[in-house]
Design a protein around this motif. Structure first.
Motif, PDB file in Angstrom:
ATOM      1  N   VAL A 101      80.105 -48.868  94.467  1.00 30.73           N
ATOM      2  CA  VAL A 101      79.271 -48.169  95.434  1.00 30.73           C
ATOM      3  C   VAL A 101      77.868 -48.759  95.479  1.00 30.73           C
ATOM      4  CG1 VAL A 101      80.563 -46.021  95.179  1.00 30.73           C
ATOM      5  CG2 VAL A 101      78.538 -46.409  93.758  1.00 30.73           C
ATOM      6  N   ALA A 102      77.246 -48.614  96.647  1.00 29.38           N
ATOM      7  CA  ALA A 102      75.847 -48.987  96.850  1.00 29.38           C
ATOM      8  C   ALA A 102      75.259 -48.001  97.842  1.00 29.38           C
ATOM      9  CB  ALA A 102      75.727 -50.414  97.379  1.00 29.38           C
ATOM     10  N   GLY A 103      73.988 -47.684  97.667  1.00 31.28           N
ATOM     11  CA  GLY A 103      73.344 -46.746  98.569  1.00 31.28           C
ATOM     12  C   GLY A 103      71.914 -47.135  98.852  1.00 31.28           C
ATOM     13  N   LEU A 104      71.467 -46.785 100.051  1.00 32.69           N
ATOM     14  CA  LEU A 104      70.100 -47.079 100.469  1.00 32.69           C
ATOM     15  C   LEU A 104      69.521 -45.853 101.147  1.00 32.69           C
ATOM     16  CD1 LEU A 104      68.601 -50.195 102.027  1.00 32.69           C
ATOM     17  CD2 LEU A 104      68.588 -48.134 103.443  1.00 32.69           C
ATOM     18  N   ASP A 105      68.260 -45.547 100.837  1.00 26.63           N
ATOM     19  CA  ASP A 105      67.589 -44.420 101.477  1.00 26.63           C
ATOM     20  C   ASP A 105      66.105 -44.726 101.592  1.00 26.63           C
ATOM     21  OD1 ASP A 105      68.527 -41.334 102.046  1.00 26.63           O
ATOM     22  OD2 ASP A 105      66.370 -41.497 101.689  1.00 26.63           O
ATOM     23  N   ILE A 106      65.477 -44.177 102.621  1.00 25.41           N
ATOM     24  CA  ILE A 106      64.055 -44.404 102.830  1.00 25.41           C
ATOM     25  C   ILE A 106      63.201 -43.621 101.838  1.00 25.41           C
ATOM     26  CG2 ILE A 106      63.660 -42.518 104.472  1.00 25.41           C
ATOM     27  CD1 ILE A 106      61.986 -44.564 106.115  1.00 25.41           C
ATOM     28  N   SER A 107      63.800 -42.617 101.197  1.00 23.74           N
ATOM     29  CA  SER A 107      63.058 -41.718 100.319  1.00 23.74           C
ATOM     30  C   SER A 107      63.061 -42.190  98.868  1.00 23.74           C
ATOM     31  CB  SER A 107      63.654 -40.306 100.386  1.00 23.74           C
ATOM     32  OG  SER A 107      63.080 -39.478  99.396  1.00 23.74           O
ATOM     33  N   ALA A 108      61.897 -42.580  98.374  1.00 25.12           N
ATOM     34  CA  ALA A 108      61.785 -42.946  96.961  1.00 25.12           C
ATOM     35  C   ALA A 108      62.062 -41.738  96.080  1.00 25.12           C
ATOM     36  CB  ALA A 108      60.394 -43.513  96.677  1.00 25.12           C
ATOM     37  N   TYR A 109      61.635 -40.551  96.524  1.00 24.65           N
ATOM     38  CA  TYR A 109      61.893 -39.344  95.745  1.00 24.65           C
ATOM     39  C   TYR A 109      63.391 -39.089  95.629  1.00 24.65           C
ATOM     40  CZ  TYR A 109      62.016 -34.469  94.281  1.00 24.65           C
ATOM     41  OH  TYR A 109      62.290 -33.306  93.591  1.00 24.65           O
ATOM     42  N   ARG A 128      67.186 -50.054 109.379  1.00 23.82           N
ATOM     43  CA  ARG A 128      67.075 -51.076 110.428  1.00 23.82           C
ATOM     44  C   ARG A 128      67.061 -52.493 109.872  1.00 23.82           C
ATOM     45  NH1 ARG A 128      61.958 -47.971 112.922  1.00 23.82           N
ATOM     46  NH2 ARG A 128      61.626 -47.834 110.665  1.00 23.82           N
ATOM     47  N   ARG A 129      66.902 -52.604 108.557  1.00 26.42           N
ATOM     48  CA  ARG A 129      66.861 -53.917 107.907  1.00 26.42           C
ATOM     49  C   ARG A 129      67.591 -53.809 106.572  1.00 26.42           C
ATOM     50  NH1 ARG A 129      62.146 -52.983 110.379  1.00 26.42           N
ATOM     51  NH2 ARG A 129      61.253 -51.945 108.563  1.00 26.42           N
ATOM     52  N   LEU A 130      68.893 -53.808 106.618  1.00 22.86           N
ATOM     53  CA  LEU A 130      69.686 -53.622 105.407  1.00 22.86           C
ATOM     54  C   LEU A 130      69.630 -54.878 104.534  1.00 22.86           C
ATOM     55  CD1 LEU A 130      72.829 -51.825 106.877  1.00 22.86           C
ATOM     56  CD2 LEU A 130      70.842 -50.794 105.756  1.00 22.86           C
ATOM     57  N   PRO A 131      69.291 -54.715 103.261  1.00 21.92           N
ATOM     58  CA  PRO A 131      69.128 -55.871 102.364  1.00 21.92           C
ATOM     59  C   PRO A 131      70.452 -56.324 101.750  1.00 21.92           C
ATOM     60  CG  PRO A 131      68.540 -53.885 101.202  1.00 21.92           C
ATOM     61  CD  PRO A 131      68.894 -53.453 102.611  1.00 21.92           C
ATOM     62  N   PRO A 150      63.896 -43.610 116.318  1.00 20.75           N
ATOM     63  CA  PRO A 150      63.809 -43.680 117.779  1.00 20.75           C
ATOM     64  C   PRO A 150      64.968 -44.513 118.308  1.00 20.75           C
ATOM     65  CG  PRO A 150      62.212 -45.152 116.766  1.00 20.75           C
ATOM     66  CD  PRO A 150      62.807 -44.338 115.649  1.00 20.75           C
ATOM     67  N   VAL A 151      65.219 -44.431 119.596  1.00 25.16           N
ATOM     68  CA  VAL A 151      66.434 -45.034 120.143  1.00 25.16           C
ATOM     69  C   VAL A 151      66.519 -46.530 119.860  1.00 25.16           C
ATOM     70  CG1 VAL A 151      65.441 -45.410 122.444  1.00 25.16           C
ATOM     71  CG2 VAL A 151      67.927 -45.151 122.171  1.00 25.16           C
ATOM     72  N   GLU A 152      65.388 -47.238 119.922  1.00 31.75           N
ATOM     73  CA  GLU A 152      65.449 -48.669 119.628  1.00 31.75           C
ATOM     74  C   GLU A 152      65.789 -48.911 118.163  1.00 31.75           C
ATOM     75  OE1 GLU A 152      61.046 -47.491 119.334  1.00 31.75           O
ATOM     76  OE2 GLU A 152      62.812 -46.967 120.534  1.00 31.75           O
ATOM     77  N   GLY A 153      65.337 -48.002 117.284  1.00 26.14           N
ATOM     78  CA  GLY A 153      65.684 -48.098 115.874  1.00 26.14           C
ATOM     79  C   GLY A 153      67.149 -47.789 115.622  1.00 26.14           C
ATOM     80  N   VAL A 154      67.691 -46.851 116.395  1.00 24.16           N
ATOM     81  CA  VAL A 154      69.122 -46.557 116.299  1.00 24.16           C
ATOM     82  C   VAL A 154      69.930 -47.817 116.585  1.00 24.16           C
ATOM     83  CG1 VAL A 154      71.041 -45.287 117.325  1.00 24.16           C
ATOM     84  CG2 VAL A 154      68.882 -44.115 116.878  1.00 24.16           C
ATOM     85  N   MET A 155      69.570 -48.514 117.638  1.00 27.38           N
ATOM     86  CA  MET A 155      70.297 -49.734 118.004  1.00 27.38           C
ATOM     87  C   MET A 155      70.224 -50.769 116.885  1.00 27.38           C
ATOM     88  SD  MET A 155      71.557 -49.182 121.041  1.00 27.38           S
ATOM     89  CE  MET A 155      71.810 -50.706 121.936  1.00 27.38           C
ATOM     90  N   GLU A 156      69.043 -50.937 116.301  1.00 28.62           N
ATOM     91  CA  GLU A 156      68.885 -51.893 115.207  1.00 28.62           C
ATOM     92  C   GLU A 156      69.752 -51.504 114.013  1.00 28.62           C
ATOM     93  OE1 GLU A 156      64.591 -53.519 114.678  1.00 28.62           O
ATOM     94  OE2 GLU A 156      64.385 -51.487 115.471  1.00 28.62           O
ATOM     95  N   ALA A 157      69.724 -50.221 113.659  1.00 30.76           N
ATOM     96  CA  ALA A 157      70.469 -49.763 112.489  1.00 30.76           C
ATOM     97  C   ALA A 157      71.975 -49.888 112.699  1.00 30.76           C
ATOM     98  CB  ALA A 157      70.094 -48.316 112.171  1.00 30.76           C
ATOM     99  N   VAL A 158      72.444 -49.559 113.888  1.00 33.46           N
ATOM    100  CA  VAL A 158      73.879 -49.671 114.167  1.00 33.46           C
ATOM    101  C   VAL A 158      74.320 -51.132 114.075  1.00 33.46           C
ATOM    102  CG1 VAL A 158      75.663 -49.369 115.920  1.00 33.46           C
ATOM    103  CG2 VAL A 158      73.968 -47.575 115.555  1.00 33.46           C
ATOM    104  N   ARG A 159      73.512 -52.026 114.597  1.00 32.84           N
ATOM    105  CA  ARG A 159      73.851 -53.453 114.501  1.00 32.84           C
ATOM    106  C   ARG A 159      73.883 -53.911 113.050  1.00 32.84           C
ATOM    107  NH1 ARG A 159      69.997 -54.090 119.229  1.00 32.84           N
ATOM    108  NH2 ARG A 159      71.357 -54.216 121.068  1.00 32.84           N
ATOM    109  N   GLU A 160      72.984 -53.382 112.232  1.00 35.28           N
ATOM    110  CA  GLU A 160      72.970 -53.734 110.817  1.00 35.28           C
ATOM    111  C   GLU A 160      74.213 -53.198 110.099  1.00 35.28           C
ATOM    112  OE1 GLU A 160      70.095 -55.418 108.518  1.00 35.28           O
ATOM    113  OE2 GLU A 160      71.069 -56.320 110.259  1.00 35.28           O
ATOM    114  N   ILE A 161      74.596 -51.971 110.416  1.00 39.83           N
ATOM    115  CA  ILE A 161      75.811 -51.403 109.828  1.00 39.83           C
ATOM    116  C   ILE A 161      77.020 -52.245 110.216  1.00 39.83           C
ATOM    117  CG2 ILE A 161      77.391 -49.429 110.009  1.00 39.83           C
ATOM    118  CD1 ILE A 161      74.857 -47.642 110.059  1.00 39.83           C
TER     119      ILE A 161
END
Length: 221
Positions: A101-109, A128-131, A150-161
Motif C-alpha cells: 500500500v501507498a497513500g498520499l494526502d495534503i494534510s501533514a496532520y 495534482r502532482r503525484l510523486p 477547482p475544476v482545472e485541478g480536478v482535471m489535473e488530478a484525474v490525469r495523474e490518477i
C-alpha cells in the motif's frame, strides 16, 4: 468507465443536521479553518470538520468489497489519493494480506496521526502532482478528495490518477447531487468543496481527462 456505488450506505448511516451547520456557527470562518487541514479539521469540533476522525473498523467491509470486485491479490500495489489517516489502506492490508500500500494526502496532520501499521507508507503531497511513476499501481482509489479542487485541478488530478495506474482498476468517489434538495444539503454541509457538479457532469469531466476507471458518488439526502 462504470458508475459503481460502494459507499452511499456507509455515508448515509451518519445523521446530519444541515440547517444547524449554517446557523450555529459562522460558516465562512469554519470553512477557512477546515481548509488548513490541521487538527481542527480532523479532531476538533464537529462544525470544523470530522469532529474526531478515529479508527473504528467501518472501512473493513468497503476494502473487502473493493478487493473482491477488482481481484486484488497479495503482491499487488495500491495507492490511495487523499488517504487521510490511512484507515482504508490498513483495511486493505487485512483484507488482502501481502498487498503493498501507498497513500498520499495534503494534510501533514493526517499523515502524522495515521494508523501506525501503514504510516511508513504514507506521505504528504498534492493530488495534482503525484510523486509516483507511470503505471506504478495495480489499483488506485480516491475517496472524497477531488471535489476539494477547482475544476482545472480536478482535471489535473484525474490525469495523474490515470497515469500512475496500470489499467482500468481505479475508483474515484466525490460528493454530488441529483436534485435541488441534495444540492442545498451539500452546500449547507460542505466545508472544503470547490467543485459542485451533477453525476453526469462529473462523468463528462472524467471522460475529458481520459479517465478509464470507475467512479461513484455520495449524496446528502
Amino acid at each position: 468507465m462504470t458508475q459503481i456505488d460502494f459507499i452511499q450506505s456507509l455515508h448515509a448511516s451518519t445523521k446530519r443536521n444541515y440547517v444547524e451547520r449554517v446557523t450555529a456557527h459562522d460558516k465562512a470562518d469554519c470553512a477557512a479553518i477546515a481548509k488548513q487541514w490541521g487538527r481542527d479539521y480532523w479532531d476538533g469540533e464537529r462544525h470544523l470538520g470530522y469532529g474526531g476522525y478515529r479508527y473504528d473498523g467501518r472501512w473493513r467491509q468497503l476494502a473487502e468489497r473493493m478487493a473482491a470486485h477488482y481481484g486484488l491479490k497479495p503482491g499487488m500495489r495500491i495507492l490511495d489519493v487523499g488517504c487521510g489517516k490511512g484507515f482504508l489502506l490498513y483495511e486493505f492490508t487485512q483484507a488482502v494480506p501481502g498487498i503493498e500500500v501507498a497513500g498520499l494526502d495534503i494534510s501533514a496532520y493526517g499523515i502524522e496521526n495515521a494508523k501506525e501499521e501503514v504510516k511508513p507508507f504514507l506521505r504528504t503531497g498534492d493530488a495534482r502532482r503525484l510523486p509516483y511513476g507511470d503505471n506504478e499501481f495495480d489499483f488506485v482509489v480516491s475517496l472524497g478528495t477531488l471535489h476539494n479542487l477547482p475544476v482545472e485541478g480536478v482535471m489535473e488530478a484525474v490525469r495523474e490518477i490515470e497515469r500512475v495506474g496500470k489499467g482500468p482498476a481505479k475508483y474515484i468517489m466525490v460528493e454530488s447531487y441529483r436534485n435541488e434538495r441534495e444540492k442545498a444539503n451539500l452546500l449547507y454541509w460542505q466545508l472544503t468543496c470547490e467543485s459542485f457538479h451533477r453525476p453526469e457532469s462529473w462523468a463528462w469531466l472524467y471522460a475529458q481527462a481520459g479517465y478509464t476507471g470507475d467512479y461513484g458518488f455520495i449524496y446528502f439526502e
